[in-house]
Design an enzyme around this catalytic site. Structure first.
Site, PDB file in Angstrom:
ATOM      1  N   SER A 369     -51.629 -53.914  -6.492  1.00 53.61           N
ATOM      2  CA  SER A 369     -51.459 -53.315  -7.806  1.00 53.61           C
ATOM      3  C   SER A 369     -51.908 -51.850  -7.826  1.00 53.61           C
ATOM      4  O   SER A 369     -51.374 -51.052  -7.074  1.00 53.61           O
ATOM      5  CB  SER A 369     -52.200 -54.165  -8.832  1.00 53.61           C
ATOM      6  OG  SER A 369     -51.642 -53.938 -10.078  1.00 53.61           O
ATOM      7  N   LYS A 373     -50.852 -48.902  -5.155  1.00 49.89           N
ATOM      8  CA  LYS A 373     -50.409 -47.517  -5.371  1.00 49.89           C
ATOM      9  C   LYS A 373     -51.247 -46.613  -4.460  1.00 49.89           C
ATOM     10  O   LYS A 373     -50.733 -45.720  -3.791  1.00 49.89           O
ATOM     11  CB  LYS A 373     -50.630 -47.107  -6.833  1.00 49.89           C
ATOM     12  CG  LYS A 373     -49.981 -48.026  -7.888  1.00 49.89           C
ATOM     13  CD  LYS A 373     -50.294 -47.536  -9.314  1.00 49.89           C
ATOM     14  CE  LYS A 373     -50.373 -48.630 -10.372  1.00 49.89           C
ATOM     15  NZ  LYS A 373     -49.173 -49.202 -10.848  1.00 49.89           N
ATOM     16  N   TRP A 460     -43.294 -56.554 -14.932  1.00 51.35           N
ATOM     17  CA  TRP A 460     -43.981 -55.324 -15.316  1.00 51.35           C
ATOM     18  C   TRP A 460     -43.948 -54.324 -14.151  1.00 51.35           C
ATOM     19  O   TRP A 460     -43.852 -53.124 -14.335  1.00 51.35           O
ATOM     20  CB  TRP A 460     -45.417 -55.668 -15.700  1.00 51.35           C
ATOM     21  CG  TRP A 460     -46.266 -54.560 -16.275  1.00 51.35           C
ATOM     22  CD1 TRP A 460     -47.448 -54.101 -15.777  1.00 51.35           C
ATOM     23  CD2 TRP A 460     -46.019 -53.814 -17.470  1.00 51.35           C
ATOM     24  NE1 TRP A 460     -47.953 -53.110 -16.580  1.00 51.35           N
ATOM     25  CE2 TRP A 460     -47.098 -52.913 -17.634  1.00 51.35           C
ATOM     26  CE3 TRP A 460     -44.993 -53.811 -18.411  1.00 51.35           C
ATOM     27  CZ2 TRP A 460     -47.185 -52.020 -18.696  1.00 51.35           C
ATOM     28  CZ3 TRP A 460     -45.075 -52.912 -19.474  1.00 51.35           C
ATOM     29  CH2 TRP A 460     -46.157 -52.034 -19.611  1.00 51.35           C
ATOM     30  N   HIS A 511     -48.307 -61.796 -10.899  1.00 50.40           N
ATOM     31  CA  HIS A 511     -49.033 -60.652 -10.352  1.00 50.40           C
ATOM     32  C   HIS A 511     -50.287 -61.127  -9.615  1.00 50.40           C
ATOM     33  O   HIS A 511     -51.122 -61.811 -10.192  1.00 50.40           O
ATOM     34  CB  HIS A 511     -49.417 -59.779 -11.556  1.00 50.40           C
ATOM     35  CG  HIS A 511     -49.937 -58.442 -11.218  1.00 50.40           C
ATOM     36  ND1 HIS A 511     -49.176 -57.461 -10.627  1.00 50.40           N
ATOM     37  CD2 HIS A 511     -51.173 -57.899 -11.405  1.00 50.40           C
ATOM     38  CE1 HIS A 511     -49.910 -56.379 -10.468  1.00 50.40           C
ATOM     39  NE2 HIS A 511     -51.126 -56.620 -10.934  1.00 50.40           N
TER      40      HIS A 511
HETATM   41  C1  GTR Z   1     -51.935 -52.944 -15.046  1.00 54.42           C
HETATM   42  C2  GTR Z   1     -51.210 -51.662 -14.831  1.00 54.42           C
HETATM   43  C3  GTR Z   1     -50.430 -51.722 -13.576  1.00 54.42           C
HETATM   44  C4  GTR Z   1     -51.232 -52.320 -12.422  1.00 54.42           C
HETATM   45  C5  GTR Z   1     -52.201 -53.394 -12.851  1.00 54.42           C
HETATM   46  C6  GTR Z   1     -53.305 -53.752 -11.841  1.00 54.42           C
HETATM   47  O1  GTR Z   1     -52.616 -52.973 -16.236  1.00 54.42           O
HETATM   48  O2  GTR Z   1     -50.364 -51.418 -15.918  1.00 54.42           O
HETATM   49  O3  GTR Z   1     -49.920 -50.457 -13.242  1.00 54.42           O
HETATM   50  O4  GTR Z   1     -51.836 -51.349 -11.690  1.00 54.42           O
HETATM   51  O5  GTR Z   1     -52.834 -53.094 -14.005  1.00 54.42           O
HETATM   52  O6  GTR Z   1     -53.880 -52.899 -11.188  1.00 54.42           O
HETATM   53  O7  GTR Z   1     -53.605 -54.929 -11.747  1.00 54.42           O
END
Ligand code: GTR
Length: 530
Positions: A369, A373, A460, A511
Site C-alpha cells: 500500500s 508506493k 480503491w 487490500h
Molecule cells: C489508504 C490510502 C491508500 C493506501 C492505503 C494504505 O487510506 O488511500 O493510498 O496507501 O491507505 O496504505 O493502506
C-alpha cells in the site's frame, strides 16, 4: 472377434500419445509411425487418434465393435463395415415369418441409427472437449466484480466504473522532453532516466537533501538461534549523524545460520507497525513472514515507516525530513514521507551490505500500500535494489493517475498531504496534464525487476490501472535488452504472470499482504535470480 472396448481405447490412447502428442517417431515429411506399425502423416495420425477417442467416449465403451474398428483403423470400403445384427440370435430358419425387429431392414436401420448417433455424440463430445481444453488453457482475464462496483459506487463518489474511465494518452517514457526519441540503452541511462527521475522528484515525491551525513549501526539485541537454530536475529539501530546532531531509527534483521555462499535478502517497509525482534520470533506475521522467508533461503529485514518519518501530516517536526532541514519547513520540492521511507530502506540496505553473508546484489525492497508506493520510489532512487515489490500500492504507486479510478490525486493529496509534493496536489482533477504517469516510475527501476500485485476487492487501488502501468513500462525494459510483461489482457484471478523482469498477480480478497502474496513473490525472485 469383437475386441474389448477398453483395450481399444488403449490403442487410441497410443495413437494419441505417439501421434497427436508428438512423442512418437517422426520421419521425413512429417510422417509418424503409430502403434500398429502403419506410417501416416502426422495430421492423419492425429485425426485417427481424435476420431477414435471421441468414438470410444461416445459409445464405444458400452458397445463392443468388431476387431477392425477396435484398432482404431478407419474402414476403407463398405466390405469392412461390421455386419449389422452380429450379436443378435440367428433367426430361426424354420420359421417362415420373422418378427419385424429381426428383419434385415430393421437391423440395417438399427445399424445406421447407431452409426448416426455415434457420429452425433462424437461431434458433441469433440466440441465439449475442445471447449473444455480452451477453458482450461485460458481462464478468463480478471475483471472487477460488477456487484462490488455497484456497491462501492453507491457508497462513495469515486469512479469504480470501467466505462467511465476517461480516454487518455500516456506519456511515452522513450521520448525525451524535447521530443527526441530514445533509441539506445545508453541514451536511456545517461539522458532520459535522469530527466524522468528529476521530474518525479519535482512533481511527485520530492527531492532528497544533499546534506552530507554519516550512518552507523548499533546492535541492540541478538537471538543467535532463532527458529530452532535457523537464523540469527538482531535488533538494530541506524544512527544518522549530521554535524553533531543524530537521528536514530530501529530495524530488525535475520540472517540464515547455515548457508553456503551469499544469501539474497528482502527489506520490508512496514507501514502498519513495528515488529521488534522478540515478537518476530514468537509470533508469525503476514506482513513479514520472516520464518518462511528464512526457510526459503532469504535473509529478511524490516523497519517501521513512522520511525523514519511519522505518518502523520501534523508531525513533520519529529521525522528525518525535519532533522535534515534542521527544523525548517520543507520547500515545495523537498522530499515527502514516501521518499523518506524509501530512504530508510536504503539505510537498511547499507547495513546489509556490510554483512559478508549477504549478497548485496540480490536485495529486494518490499512494501504494501503506502509502503508499496515507497518501494517503487526507493528502487527508483537507489539502484542497488535489485527488485521492487509493490503490493496493492494504487494511486501514487503502481496505478496510473490518468485513469481516475478509485483513489484520485485530489483525494490522496488532500488526506495525505505529507506523502507528496504540493505540485502533485496541483494536478487534482487534471491528471491528464501531468507530464509523467506512474508507468514511468516503474520504468525508472528497469533494467532491474519490478513485481506488482493487486487484490480483487481492492478497487480503491485500481487493479486494472496497476497492471496497465506495469505493461506500459515494458518498452523501457525491452530497450535495455530485457523482457517484461507486455500482454495488455490481465491475467485471471489468482493467476501469476511473470515475463523476464516483471511479474504480476491479482489475488482473491481485499487490500492486504499475506502468505499467498509472499509465495507468489518468492516465485518471482526465484525466476529473476535463478
Ligand atoms: C489508504 C490510502 C491508500 C493506501 C492505503 C494504505 O487510506 O488511500 O493510498 O496507501 O491507505 O496504505 O493502506
Amino acid at each position: 472377434m469383437p475386441q474389448d472396448s477398453f483395450a481399444r481405447a488403449g490403442a487410441y490412447r497410443s495413437h494419441l500419445s505417439r501421434a497427436q502428442l508428438g512423442k512418437g517417431w517422426t520421419g521425413p515429411l512429417g510422417l509418424v509411425r503409430v502403434r500398429d506399425g502403419r506410417v501416416h502423416t502426422r495430421r492423419r495420425a492425429a485425426w485417427i487418434a481424435r476420431t477414435a477417442l471421441t468414438r470410444a467416449i461416445a459409445g464405444g465403451f458400452a458397445r463392443p465393435l468388431p476387431n477392425k474398428f477396435g484398432r482404431g483403423d478407419m474402414p476403407q470400403d463398405n466390405s469392412q463395415l461390421p455386419t449389422p445384427n452380429s450379436q443378435l440370435p440367428t433367426p430361426n430358419s424354420h420359421s417362415p415369418i420373422l418378427p419385424f425387429s429381426h428383419s434385415p431392414e430393421f437391423q440395417s436401420m438399427l445399424y445406421l441409427t447407431n452409426q448416426f448417433s455415434t457420429a452425433v455424440f462424437s461431434s458433441l463430445f469433440a466440441v465439449l472437449f475442445m471447449t473444455g481444453f480452451a477453458i482450461a488453457e485460458e481462464p478468463a482475464a480478471w475483471a472487477a466484480n460488477p456487484d462490488l462496483v455497484k456497491k462501492l459506487s453507491a457508497k462513495r463518489s469515486f469512479n469504480y466504473d470501467e466505462s467511465k474511465v476517461p480516454d487518455y494518452e500516456l506519456p511515452d517514457p522513450l521520448t525525451m522532453n524535447d521530443g527526441t526519441k530514445v533509441s539506445s540503452a545508453g541514451q536511456w541511462m545517461t539522458k532520459r532516466r535522469p530527466e524522468l527521475l528529476e521530474q518525479f522528484r519535482n512533481l511527485v515525491y520530492g527531492r532528497r537533501p544533499d546534506t552530507a551525513y554519516q550512518v552507523t549501526f548499533e546492535t541492540t539485541a541478538e537471538i543467535e538461534n532463532a527458529f530452532e537454530g535457523l537464523a540469527t536475529g538482531r535488533g538494530m539501530k541506524a544512527i544518522i549523524t549530521v554535524d553533531q546532531r543524530t537521528y536514530t531509527f530501529p530495524f530488525v534483521v535475520f540472517t540464515p545460520n547455515h548457508t553456503t555462499g551469499k544469501t539474497p535478502a528482502v527489506v520490508a517497509i512496514n507501514n502498519r507497525y513495528f515488529i521488534p525482534l522478540e515478537k518476530a520470533v514468537s509470533e508469525s506475521d503476514p506482513y513479514w513472514p520472516v520464518k518462511t522467508l528464512l526457510q526459503q533461503g532469504y535473509a529478511a529485514a524490516t523497519f517501521y515507516t513512522s520511525h523514519v518519518d511519522p505518518d502523520n501530516k501534523n508531525d513533520y517536526a519529529d521525522g528525518i525530513r525535519a532533522f535534515f532541514a534542521n527544523g525548517n519547513p520543507p520547500s515545495d520540492d523537498a522530499w515527502r514521507s514516501l521518499s523518506a521511507w524509501g530512504w530508510g530502506a536504503s539505510r537498511v540496505l547499507d547495513y546489509l551490505s556490510t554483512l559478508p553473508s549477504i549478497d548485496a546484489n540480490r536485495v529486494a525492497v518490499v512494501g504494501h500500500s503506502r509502503g508499496g508506493k515507497a518501494a517503487i520510489w526507493a528502487a527508483a532512487e537507489d539502484e542497488r535494489f535489485a527488485i521492487a515489490y509493490s503490493n496493492n500500492s494504487g494511486c501514487g504507486g503502481a496505478a496510473l493517475s490518468r485513469r481516475g479510478y478509485g483513489e484520485t490525486v485530489k483525494q490522496i493529496t488532500t488526506v495525505f498531504p505529507h506523502w507528496f509534493t504540493p505540485q502533485f496536489a496541483s494536478y487534482a482533477d487534471r491528471e491528464h496534464e501531468l507530464p509523467i504517469d506512474q508507468h514511468e516510475a516503474i520504468a525508472l527501476v528497469a533494467p532491474r525487476a519490478v513485481y506488482v500485485t493487486s487484490s480483487d476487492e481492492d478497487l480503491w487501488a485500481d487493479p486494472r490501472g496497476e497492471y496497465a502501468s506495469l505493461v506500459a513500462a515494458a518498452p523501457v525494459f525491452e530497450l535495455l535488452g530485457k523482457t517484461a510483461i507486455d500482454e495488455p489482457t490481465m491475467p485471471p484471478l489468482d493467476g501469476q504472470r511473470i515475463v523476464g523482469q516483471t511479474g504480476y498477480h491479482v489475488r482473491s480478497g481485499g487490500h492486504g499482504l499475506g502468505q499467498v502474496d509472499w509465495d507468489f513473490f518468492v516465485k518471482f525472485m526465484e525466476s529473476v535470480w535463478r
